[in-house]
Design an enzyme around this catalytic site. Structure first.
Site, PDB file in Angstrom:
ATOM      1  N   SER A 161       0.811  -1.218   0.000  1.00  0.00           N
ATOM      2  CA  SER A 161       0.000   0.000   0.000  1.00  0.00           C
ATOM      3  C   SER A 161       0.845   1.269   0.000  1.00  0.00           C
ATOM      4  O   SER A 161       0.503   2.249  -0.661  1.00  0.00           O
ATOM      5  CB  SER A 161      -0.942   0.008   1.205  1.00  0.00           C
ATOM      6  OG  SER A 161      -1.812  -1.098   1.165  1.00  0.00           O
ATOM      7  N   HIS A 221       0.868   4.544   4.384  1.00  0.00           N
ATOM      8  CA  HIS A 221       0.211   5.313   3.328  1.00  0.00           C
ATOM      9  C   HIS A 221       0.766   6.732   3.281  1.00  0.00           C
ATOM     10  O   HIS A 221       1.061   7.266   2.208  1.00  0.00           O
ATOM     11  CB  HIS A 221      -1.301   5.365   3.570  1.00  0.00           C
ATOM     12  CG  HIS A 221      -1.953   4.022   3.541  1.00  0.00           C
ATOM     13  ND1 HIS A 221      -3.295   3.838   3.823  1.00  0.00           N
ATOM     14  CD2 HIS A 221      -1.466   2.792   3.263  1.00  0.00           C
ATOM     15  CE1 HIS A 221      -3.602   2.561   3.721  1.00  0.00           C
ATOM     16  NE2 HIS A 221      -2.503   1.904   3.387  1.00  0.00           N
TER      17      HIS A 221
END
Length: 295
Positions: free
Chosen positions: A194, A240
């Site tokens: 991610s 992230h």
């Protein structure tokens, strides 16, 4: 939809296909070329006209060598690096889901800051986990969503940047995600690509804006996905954040050093980013741990 700035700047479009935007220049004539017009060279890509001129200058021995090794003159513009990353990541992640051996594989590849500081942690020093965490996922849905996002972004971004710049962006973004996890929560264990994918999304936003395209849709998707990590447990929003910030920085470097004569500067700046990330992860979390900041 595009902005007036995008339409006005013809350098953002392929010289052979004026309706196709691109971020890649021919390494010989420096004209913008779309994926269909790109032929991979030893360094960068070249356009069909320069390729034709290059072929005319070849000696008979060079022509025989090219035919022998199967060098094609047709540029396919396929996102080969994206497909390769998807294949390797999917293979490793699926193996890691096999009962019995899967847990051992995941434990060997996941990232946690405790594996970086053996002097203050009972765990061994295993810095490669900063990147290997991108190869394993927390389940099939986690893997499928990340690979779908990678496929959707890579099809557009890889041809725009070129294969090596795209791969560099992916790897450094993944590194940035792990560094952010180590700095914000060094005891947290994380898996998944991610962070790297958020870096690609941020880069697509920066490159698209540089080209003058309407990036509102990309921005909305990026914000929604980032905010989602704060409302769902088990998601490392720190990765992230780190991947997104580093991806945006790498893309900014690309947009300011896109010409061949700036290649040395581009490599130097990318190297500086990597060194800075390693210095941060080496010194900041231990200092905060010793200061009791993490509780």
């Amino acid at each position: 939809m595009t902005t007036p700035e995008f339409t006005a700047n013809r350098e953002n479009f392929c010289y052979r296909h004026p309706d196709r935007q691109s971020f890649v220049l021919c390494q010989r004539c420096l004209r913008t070329i779309c994926p269909e017009c790109q032929t991979q060279g030893p360094v960068g890509v070249i356009c069909p006209e320069c390729l034709k001129a290059q072929r005319k200058a070849e000696t008979p021995a060079q022509r025989r060598a090219r035919r022998q090794w199967g060098m094609s003159s047709a540029a396919d513009g396929k996102p080969i690096v994206t497909y390769a990353i998807m294949a390797v990541t999917s293979l490793v992640s699926l193996i890691a889901m096999i009962p019995g051996i899967g847990r051992q594989i995941t434990n060997a590849l996941l990232f946690s800051g405790v594996y970086l500081y053996p002097s203050i942690s009972p765990y061994p020093f295993e810095p490669w986990r900063l990147l290997t965490a991108t190869l394993v996922h927390g389940g099939f849905i986690h893997l499928a969503l990340n690979m779908l996002a990678l496929w959707m972004i890579g099809r557009s971004l890889e041809p725009m940047l070129g294969r090596w710049r795209y791969l560099t962006l992916y790897l450094i973004s993944g590194l940035g995600g792990s560094v952010a996890v180590a700095c914000l929560d060094p005891t947290q264990a994380t898996v998944g690509a991610s962070g790297a994918i958020f870096g690609l999304m941020a880069a697509l936003l920066i490159v698209g804006r540089h080209l003058g395209a309407n990036v509102t849709g990309i921005l909305v998707i990026l914000v929604i996905n980032f905010a989602y990590g704060f409302f769902v447990t088990g998601i490392a929003w720190q990765a992230h954040l780190g991947g997104m910030l580093v991806g945006a920085l790498i893309a900014f470097i690309y947009t300011r050093t896109k010409r061949p004569k700036q290649r040395g500067l581009q490599i130097a700046l990318l190297s500086a980013v990597v060194v800075a990330l390693l210095v941060i992860v080496a010194f900041v979390p231990p200092a905060l741990l010793l200061a009791g900041v993490y509780g």
